[in-house]
Design an enzyme around this catalytic site. Structure first.
Site, PDB file in Angstrom:
ATOM      1  N   ASP A  11       8.764  59.844 -18.737  1.00 44.54           N
ATOM      2  CA  ASP A  11       8.238  60.680 -19.802  1.00 44.54           C
ATOM      3  C   ASP A  11       8.234  59.821 -21.069  1.00 44.54           C
ATOM      4  OD1 ASP A  11       7.569  63.124 -21.263  1.00 44.54           O
ATOM      5  OD2 ASP A  11       9.645  63.061 -21.968  1.00 44.54           O
ATOM      6  N   ASP A  13       7.987  61.123 -25.001  1.00 43.55           N
ATOM      7  CA  ASP A  13       8.723  61.677 -26.131  1.00 43.55           C
ATOM      8  C   ASP A  13      10.096  62.189 -25.697  1.00 43.55           C
ATOM      9  OD1 ASP A  13       6.556  61.423 -28.117  1.00 43.55           O
ATOM     10  OD2 ASP A  13       5.530  62.794 -26.763  1.00 43.55           O
ATOM     11  N   LYS A 136       3.577  69.832 -16.543  1.00 47.49           N
ATOM     12  CA  LYS A 136       4.980  70.055 -16.226  1.00 47.49           C
ATOM     13  C   LYS A 136       5.368  71.477 -16.660  1.00 47.49           C
ATOM     14  CE  LYS A 136       5.772  65.248 -17.648  1.00 47.49           C
ATOM     15  NZ  LYS A 136       6.473  64.376 -18.615  1.00 47.49           N
TER      16      LYS A 136
END
Length: 215
Positions: A11, A13, A136
């Site tokens: 991922d 951030d 997600k």
């Protein structure tokens, strides 16, 4: 603990970079512009989800396209000075062959590329909200990344800071590593939970990558 893998999926951030202050600043301005109360906004799961889903939870369908364009512009404009590399990210990524890792983010491609460029991260493989139909916690983003890298999902490791992303990784049949950068450790369900990437080392072998907790 050592995890053996053929590909590492990150991922962005909260995992590679910190843009939390920028995200909070931009979304606060956004919901105020669209007449959404702080209380209503607080009820929505934000972190790790695509902006399209967040906007759809809060606004009428006919307003969503305009609202999406607005939040993207706010966040892109806030990138300079609003993105910081998390500890040891640069060294960890530099130790990996380009074909062994990917960034999988819920941001749009325009925003993701802006944040990654600001942080000096240049992935060969990047999966964004623009590439998928279900974000997600659906496994689609991570399964797409595995497919683009040509690796069996079961041989991938997902690195995430958000419950939604960890759920996506588990649903994809991947090993999960949680980084407690934006959530408490007890809020993160993963095969391994560490503070951040500085707790880990990566050893590249002829068969893939061995990820270990630094002793």
């Amino acid at each position: 603990m050592t995890i053996h893998a053929e590909a590492l999926l990150f991922d962005n951030d909260g995992t590679l970079v910190s843009s939390l202050e920028s995200v909070n600043r931009c979304w606060r301005r956004w919901y105020e512009e669209y007449g959404i109360t702080a209380e209503d906004f607080a009820r929505i799961e934000l972190h790790g989800r695509p902006a399209a889903e967040i906007a759809a939870d809060l606004l009428p369908a006919d307003v969503v396209p305009e609202a999406l364009a607005r939040i993207e512009q706010l966040e892109v404009d806030d990138v300079p000075g609003g993105v910081l590399l998390l500890p040891r990210t640069a060294a960890f990524l530099a130790s990996l062959p380009a074909e062994r890792w990917a960034v999988v983010t819920s941001a749009t491609r325009r925003l993701a590329e802006a944040r990654l460029a600001e942080a000096g991260i240049r992935p060969k493989t990047l999966v964004t909200a623009d590439d998928i139909t279900r974000g997600k916690p659906d496994p689609e983003p991570y399964l797409l990344a595995a497919r683009e890298l040509g690796v069996d999902p079961a041989r991938c490791v997902v690195f995430e800071d958000a419950p939604a992303g960890l759920q996506a990784g588990r649903a994809a049949g991947m090993t999960t590593v949680a980084l407690a950068t934006t959530h408490r450790s007890d809020e993160l369900d993963a095969d391994l939970v560490v503070e951040d990437l500085s707790a880990l080392s990566a050893l590249v072998t002829e068969h893939g990558v061995e990820v270990s907790v630094r002793g």
